[in-house]
Write a protein that holds these residues in place. Structure first.
Motif, PDB file in Angstrom:
ATOM      1  N   THR A  10      -4.607  10.129  -1.416  1.00 12.54           N
ATOM      2  CA  THR A  10      -5.228   8.622  -1.482  1.00 12.54           C
ATOM      3  C   THR A  10      -4.247   7.555  -1.068  1.00 12.54           C
ATOM      4  O   THR A  10      -3.228   7.893  -1.195  1.00 12.54           O
ATOM      5  CB  THR A  10      -5.670   8.525  -2.962  1.00 12.54           C
ATOM      6  N   LEU A  11      -5.007   6.523  -0.952  1.00  6.79           N
ATOM      7  CA  LEU A  11      -4.116   5.228  -0.626  1.00  6.79           C
ATOM      8  C   LEU A  11      -4.141   4.289  -2.041  1.00  6.79           C
ATOM      9  O   LEU A  11      -5.497   4.306  -2.446  1.00  6.79           O
ATOM     10  CB  LEU A  11      -4.672   4.536   0.443  1.00  6.79           C
ATOM     11  N   VAL A  12      -3.267   3.950  -2.400  1.00  8.91           N
ATOM     12  CA  VAL A  12      -3.344   2.977  -3.686  1.00  8.91           C
ATOM     13  C   VAL A  12      -2.465   1.792  -3.554  1.00  8.91           C
ATOM     14  O   VAL A  12      -1.600   1.664  -2.753  1.00  8.91           O
ATOM     15  CB  VAL A  12      -2.539   3.680  -5.174  1.00  8.91           C
ATOM     16  N   LEU A  54       4.592   9.665   7.607  1.00  9.80           N
ATOM     17  CA  LEU A  54       4.240   9.377   6.261  1.00  9.80           C
ATOM     18  C   LEU A  54       4.201  10.401   5.045  1.00  9.80           C
ATOM     19  O   LEU A  54       4.611  10.432   4.068  1.00  9.80           O
ATOM     20  CB  LEU A  54       2.978   8.781   5.973  1.00  9.80           C
ATOM     21  N   VAL A  55       3.765  11.565   5.495  1.00 14.57           N
ATOM     22  CA  VAL A  55       4.023  12.703   4.897  1.00 14.57           C
ATOM     23  C   VAL A  55       4.791  13.957   5.718  1.00 14.57           C
ATOM     24  O   VAL A  55       5.023  14.010   6.628  1.00 14.57           O
ATOM     25  CB  VAL A  55       2.593  13.466   4.570  1.00 14.57           C
ATOM     26  N   ASP A  56       5.433  14.769   4.557  1.00 13.89           N
ATOM     27  CA  ASP A  56       6.341  16.017   5.136  1.00 13.89           C
ATOM     28  C   ASP A  56       5.627  17.025   4.253  1.00 13.89           C
ATOM     29  O   ASP A  56       4.921  17.075   3.238  1.00 13.89           O
ATOM     30  CB  ASP A  56       7.737  15.591   4.527  1.00 13.89           C
ATOM     31  N   VAL A  57       6.118  18.314   4.834  1.00 12.15           N
ATOM     32  CA  VAL A  57       5.478  19.437   4.177  1.00 12.15           C
ATOM     33  C   VAL A  57       6.638  20.410   4.036  1.00 12.15           C
ATOM     34  O   VAL A  57       7.626  20.483   4.844  1.00 12.15           O
ATOM     35  CB  VAL A  57       4.459  20.127   5.076  1.00 12.15           C
ATOM     36  N   ASP A  58       6.558  21.337   2.908  1.00 16.28           N
ATOM     37  CA  ASP A  58       7.587  22.205   2.495  1.00 16.28           C
ATOM     38  C   ASP A  58       7.172  23.471   3.584  1.00 16.28           C
ATOM     39  O   ASP A  58       6.329  23.411   4.135  1.00 16.28           O
ATOM     40  CB  ASP A  58       7.862  22.338   1.131  1.00 16.28           C
ATOM     41  N   ASP A  59       8.254  24.765   3.189  1.00 16.64           N
ATOM     42  CA  ASP A  59       7.966  25.706   3.767  1.00 16.64           C
ATOM     43  C   ASP A  59       6.640  26.433   3.709  1.00 16.64           C
ATOM     44  O   ASP A  59       6.174  27.343   4.389  1.00 16.64           O
ATOM     45  CB  ASP A  59       9.114  26.786   3.311  1.00 16.64           C
ATOM     46  N   MET A  85       0.794  -1.209   0.078  1.00 14.74           N
ATOM     47  CA  MET A  85      -0.029  -0.021   0.115  1.00 14.74           C
ATOM     48  C   MET A  85       0.845   1.179   0.032  1.00 14.74           C
ATOM     49  O   MET A  85       1.744   1.296   0.721  1.00 14.74           O
ATOM     50  CB  MET A  85      -0.877  -0.023   1.172  1.00 14.74           C
ATOM     51  N   ARG A  86       0.524   2.172  -0.663  1.00 11.42           N
ATOM     52  CA  ARG A  86       1.307   3.557  -0.891  1.00 11.42           C
ATOM     53  C   ARG A  86       0.296   4.702  -0.694  1.00 11.42           C
ATOM     54  O   ARG A  86      -0.838   4.540  -1.061  1.00 11.42           O
ATOM     55  CB  ARG A  86       1.988   3.754  -2.042  1.00 11.42           C
ATOM     56  N   ILE A  87       0.785   5.718   0.009  1.00 13.96           N
ATOM     57  CA  ILE A  87       0.189   7.041   0.331  1.00 13.96           C
ATOM     58  C   ILE A  87       0.647   7.924  -0.753  1.00 13.96           C
ATOM     59  O   ILE A  87       1.874   8.076  -1.286  1.00 13.96           O
ATOM     60  CB  ILE A  87       0.419   7.604   1.668  1.00 13.96           C
ATOM     61  N   VAL A  88      -0.456   8.551  -1.549  1.00 17.39           N
ATOM     62  CA  VAL A  88      -0.203   9.690  -2.701  1.00 17.39           C
ATOM     63  C   VAL A  88      -0.805  10.794  -2.441  1.00 17.39           C
ATOM     64  O   VAL A  88      -2.153  11.094  -1.941  1.00 17.39           O
ATOM     65  CB  VAL A  88      -0.870   9.098  -3.932  1.00 17.39           C
ATOM     66  N   VAL A  89       0.094  11.971  -2.396  1.00 17.41           N
ATOM     67  CA  VAL A  89      -0.410  13.167  -2.210  1.00 17.41           C
ATOM     68  C   VAL A  89      -0.687  14.042  -3.557  1.00 17.41           C
ATOM     69  O   VAL A  89       0.215  13.959  -4.505  1.00 17.41           O
ATOM     70  CB  VAL A  89       0.269  14.229  -1.392  1.00 17.41           C
ATOM     71  N   ASP A  90      -1.902  14.251  -4.170  1.00 22.98           N
ATOM     72  CA  ASP A  90      -1.841  15.118  -5.489  1.00 22.98           C
ATOM     73  C   ASP A  90      -1.617  16.831  -5.010  1.00 22.98           C
ATOM     74  O   ASP A  90      -2.335  17.399  -4.550  1.00 22.98           O
ATOM     75  CB  ASP A  90      -3.523  14.837  -5.718  1.00 22.98           C
ATOM     76  N   SER A  91      -0.475  17.003  -5.543  1.00 24.39           N
ATOM     77  CA  SER A  91      -0.083  18.284  -5.307  1.00 24.39           C
ATOM     78  C   SER A  91      -0.872  19.534  -5.908  1.00 24.39           C
ATOM     79  O   SER A  91      -0.809  20.689  -5.503  1.00 24.39           O
ATOM     80  CB  SER A  91       1.350  18.450  -5.809  1.00 24.39           C
ATOM     81  N   GLU A  92      -1.698  19.124  -7.131  1.00 27.20           N
ATOM     82  CA  GLU A  92      -2.453  19.932  -7.553  1.00 27.20           C
ATOM     83  C   GLU A  92      -3.829  20.423  -6.622  1.00 27.20           C
ATOM     84  O   GLU A  92      -4.138  21.352  -6.607  1.00 27.20           O
ATOM     85  CB  GLU A  92      -3.102  19.389  -9.103  1.00 27.20           C
ATOM     86  N   GLU A 114       1.643  -1.054  10.112  1.00 23.03           N
ATOM     87  CA  GLU A 114       1.370  -0.602  11.354  1.00 23.03           C
ATOM     88  C   GLU A 114       1.123   1.057  11.332  1.00 23.03           C
ATOM     89  O   GLU A 114       0.423   1.661  12.492  1.00 23.03           O
ATOM     90  CB  GLU A 114       2.511  -0.702  12.672  1.00 23.03           C
ATOM     91  N   LEU A 115       1.180   1.396  10.262  1.00 25.87           N
ATOM     92  CA  LEU A 115       0.967   2.723   9.837  1.00 25.87           C
ATOM     93  C   LEU A 115      -0.484   2.799   9.261  1.00 25.87           C
ATOM     94  O   LEU A 115      -0.762   3.956   8.875  1.00 25.87           O
ATOM     95  CB  LEU A 115       2.046   3.519   9.409  1.00 25.87           C
ATOM     96  N   LEU A 116      -0.937   1.868   8.884  1.00 23.35           N
ATOM     97  CA  LEU A 116      -1.993   1.781   7.966  1.00 23.35           C
ATOM     98  C   LEU A 116      -3.404   2.834   8.700  1.00 23.35           C
ATOM     99  O   LEU A 116      -3.886   3.691   7.959  1.00 23.35           O
ATOM    100  CB  LEU A 116      -2.643   0.446   7.659  1.00 23.35           C
ATOM    101  N   GLU A 117      -3.465   2.714   9.905  1.00 16.37           N
ATOM    102  CA  GLU A 117      -4.478   3.544  10.608  1.00 16.37           C
ATOM    103  C   GLU A 117      -4.332   4.810  10.448  1.00 16.37           C
ATOM    104  O   GLU A 117      -5.109   5.681   9.997  1.00 16.37           O
ATOM    105  CB  GLU A 117      -4.897   3.088  11.918  1.00 16.37           C
ATOM    106  N   LYS A 118      -2.972   5.058  10.694  1.00 14.61           N
ATOM    107  CA  LYS A 118      -2.576   6.814  10.360  1.00 14.61           C
ATOM    108  C   LYS A 118      -2.751   7.206   9.212  1.00 14.61           C
ATOM    109  O   LYS A 118      -3.248   8.370   8.784  1.00 14.61           O
ATOM    110  CB  LYS A 118      -1.114   6.846  10.863  1.00 14.61           C
TER     111      LYS A 118
END
Ligand code: HEM
Ligand code: SF4
Lengths: 427, 72
Positions: free
Chosen positions: B61-63, B23-28, B1-8, B43-47
């Motif tokens: 989304t999760l893919v 799982l995610v980071d943010v820029d400035d 399973m992968r987490i995907v962030v749509d930057s648009e 173990e991070l699926l719930e988060k």
């Protein structure tokens, strides 16, 4: 300043004549929104210069994204007094409504660069730098409350209201000791001034003069504060116009104060009236971040406005160019189509796409700072006053319109259970 | 399973970062991106699901590993 709201005729029909300053709406708008969602999801009124009021989550979100026809150039929820029928205080001339507070009062392209200018100061990492100060401040405020020996404290005025002005003053590099003055200005601009135009004008003029003086000082003596950063910034190779910098500073002070203290106040009101949630948070402080989001959802303080730049048909509602639309983020957050049991506060709610901070391109730039302040304020309060209840539910007063929250919040603290502060509180 | 962030779609609310910083980071500017290739250990699926369910912009989304959308 008093909390007196002007008397307005009672509302007979909320679908066509709603009044956001009606005492019922100020105290608890949820039943009114429920009726509107069923009967007329986008209501209309001629009061306060006229506006439309969406109450469904999907409609509010869709409108927030219609940035090409719904402009942010006039984001205040009431009209200029020229059009403000029945306003007894309207001056004959000289009052202008136009707000110059980028990015909140601008559309693209100015919005895009003016927002980018301030975002880094409010990133999660920058915000974390202000946490120790905020925590020490909250402890110091509670030290003062405990030292007073009072068993009933006004948590709105003597706690919630004291936190955001100092945090934002520190971030901007302006005198934290002036926080009472900032509070008066902000209430004059966003709260009491909405129904009292001369007061609003006076406070706005004073704020602008204050920031222009700060800017002159920072040009002479640059520091590490946000004002100095804005003065040093370049957009397309050019420095930013000083009036723009003043407008942005003004916005950060105004947007950061009334909003955040309202949400801290509402959160404490909730915990004072819901002992089960209070006990759960004390037993399991790890729930505080999700609880903060849920409290933001349930007691969203902020309603913004848009103005239509063209005629639009919205689900059959004939919105005309020049009409005002109230971005009812608080109502959207209580829509049962979006949230299960929307009127119940579930402090560990799983699905919570709330829009208390707005949605789309104007999403609150200060949301990380606001969240941090709320979390710390609640944590410290619960730590030091683990047992408290509302002293007199009927005595609580609420302000509303642009920003809703308690303004007098008498909380009875259990003196036996209170926890004294550590002796060495450092700032 | 992968987490995907749509930057648009991301507008930088940072709800994901506060709920699932593993799982995610943010820029400035507050814009989010998946850490590494977005792989979500069990173990991070719930988060990860919490981040999905709290993004007001529907940007996360999760893919499945084959790229198809995961059932939530
Ligand atoms: C709980 C506290 C707060 C709430 C509920 C809140 C809510 C909002 C909302 C709903 C908007 C969207 C406006 C729109 O769509 O027209 C907004 C914008 C904004 N807020 Fe906040 N706010 C809070 C605290 C703060 C703080 C602490 C700051 C820091 C200075 C801040 C700065 C801003 C700015 C600069 C904008 C304009 C963003 C833009 O137009 O791009 N807010 N806020
Ligand atoms: S919660 Fe959504 S909009 Fe916010 S930073 Fe994460 S992905 Fe972006």
């Amino acid at each position: 300043m008093t909390d007196q709201m002007p008397q307005t005729p009672p509302v007979e029909d909320w679908t066509s004549d709603y009044d956001i300053f009606d005492p019922d709406y100020l105290t608890d708008p949820t039943l009114i929104w429920d009726d509107l969602r069923n009967e007329c999801p986008v209501a209309h009124t001629e009061r306060w210069g006229g506006s439309w009021l969406p109450t469904k989550y999907d409609d509010v979100v869709r409108m927030a994204r219609m940035v090409d026809v719904l402009s942010s150039t006039d984001p205040i929820v009431v009209r200029p007094p020229e059009n403000n029928a029945g306003d007894p205080n309207a001056p004959e001339s000289g009052y202008t409504q136009a707000v110059n507070a980028p990015p909140i009062s601008s559309d693209a392209p100015v919005h895009t660069w003016s927002r980018r200018l301030i975002l880094p100061a409010f990133s999660p990492r920058s915000t974390a730098n202000h946490e120790p100060y905020t925590r020490a401040l909250c402890h110091q405020l509670i030290d003062e409350l405990q030292a007073s020996g009072d068993t009933t404290v006004d948590a709105a005025t003597n706690y919630a209201q004291q936190i955001p002005p100092r945090v934002i003053a520190r971030l901007l590099g302006i005198d934290e000791g002036m926080s009472e003055q900032f509070t008066d200005w902000v209430r004059g601009v966003l709260e009491l001034g909405l129904t009292n135009p001369p007061l609003r004008q006076k406070c706005r003029d004073e704020l602008r003069e204050f920031f222009m003086a700060e800017i002159k000082d920072r040009i002479a003596n640059p520091g590490e504060d946000l004002i100095s950063e804005l003065l040093a910034a370049k957009v397309d190779g050019e420095p930013v116009d000083l009036l723009h910098v003043a407008g942005t500073c003004n916005l950060m002070l105004v947007a950061g104060i009334d909003t955040t203290w309202s949400s801290i106040g509402s959160a404490l009101w909730h915990l004072a009236t819901h002992p089960e949630d209070r006990e759960r948070l004390i037993a399991d402080p790890e729930l505080i971040p999700t609880a903060v989001e849920e409290l933001l959802r349930a007691y969203s303080p902020v309603t913004m406005a848009r103005v239509a730049t063209d005629d639009v048909d919205f689900n059959g509602c004939p919105i005309k160019a020049g009409d005002k639309i109230l971005m009812n983020f608080p109502g959207a957050n209580r829509d049962p189509e979006m949230f299960d049991n929307p009127d119940e506060v579930i402090i560990d709610r799983q699905q919570n796409r709330h829009v208390a901070f707005g949605v789309g391109i104007h999403r609150c730039a200060g949301s990380n700072l606001a969240r941090m302040e709320m979390q710390v304020a609640i944590e410290v309060w619960l730590e030091r006053f683990p047992k408290f209840t509302l002293d007199d539910a009927d005595a609580v007063t609420w302000a509303g319109g642009q920003v809703r929250g308690p303004r007098f919040l008498p909380i009875a603290v259990d003196a036996e259970a209170q926890v004294p502060g550590a002796t060495s509180v450092t700032t | 399973m992968r987490i995907v962030v749509d930057s648009e779609k991301c507008e930088g609310h940072n709800r994901c970062y506060s709920l699932a910083p593993e799982l995610v980071d943010v820029d400035d500017y507050g814009y989010a991106s998946a850490i590494g290739d977005g792989n979500v250990p069990p173990e991070l699926l719930e988060k990860a699901q919490l981040a999905v369910d709290n993004c007001p912009e529907y940007a996360i989304t999760l893919v499945n590993d084959d790229g198809t959308p995961a059932e939530s």
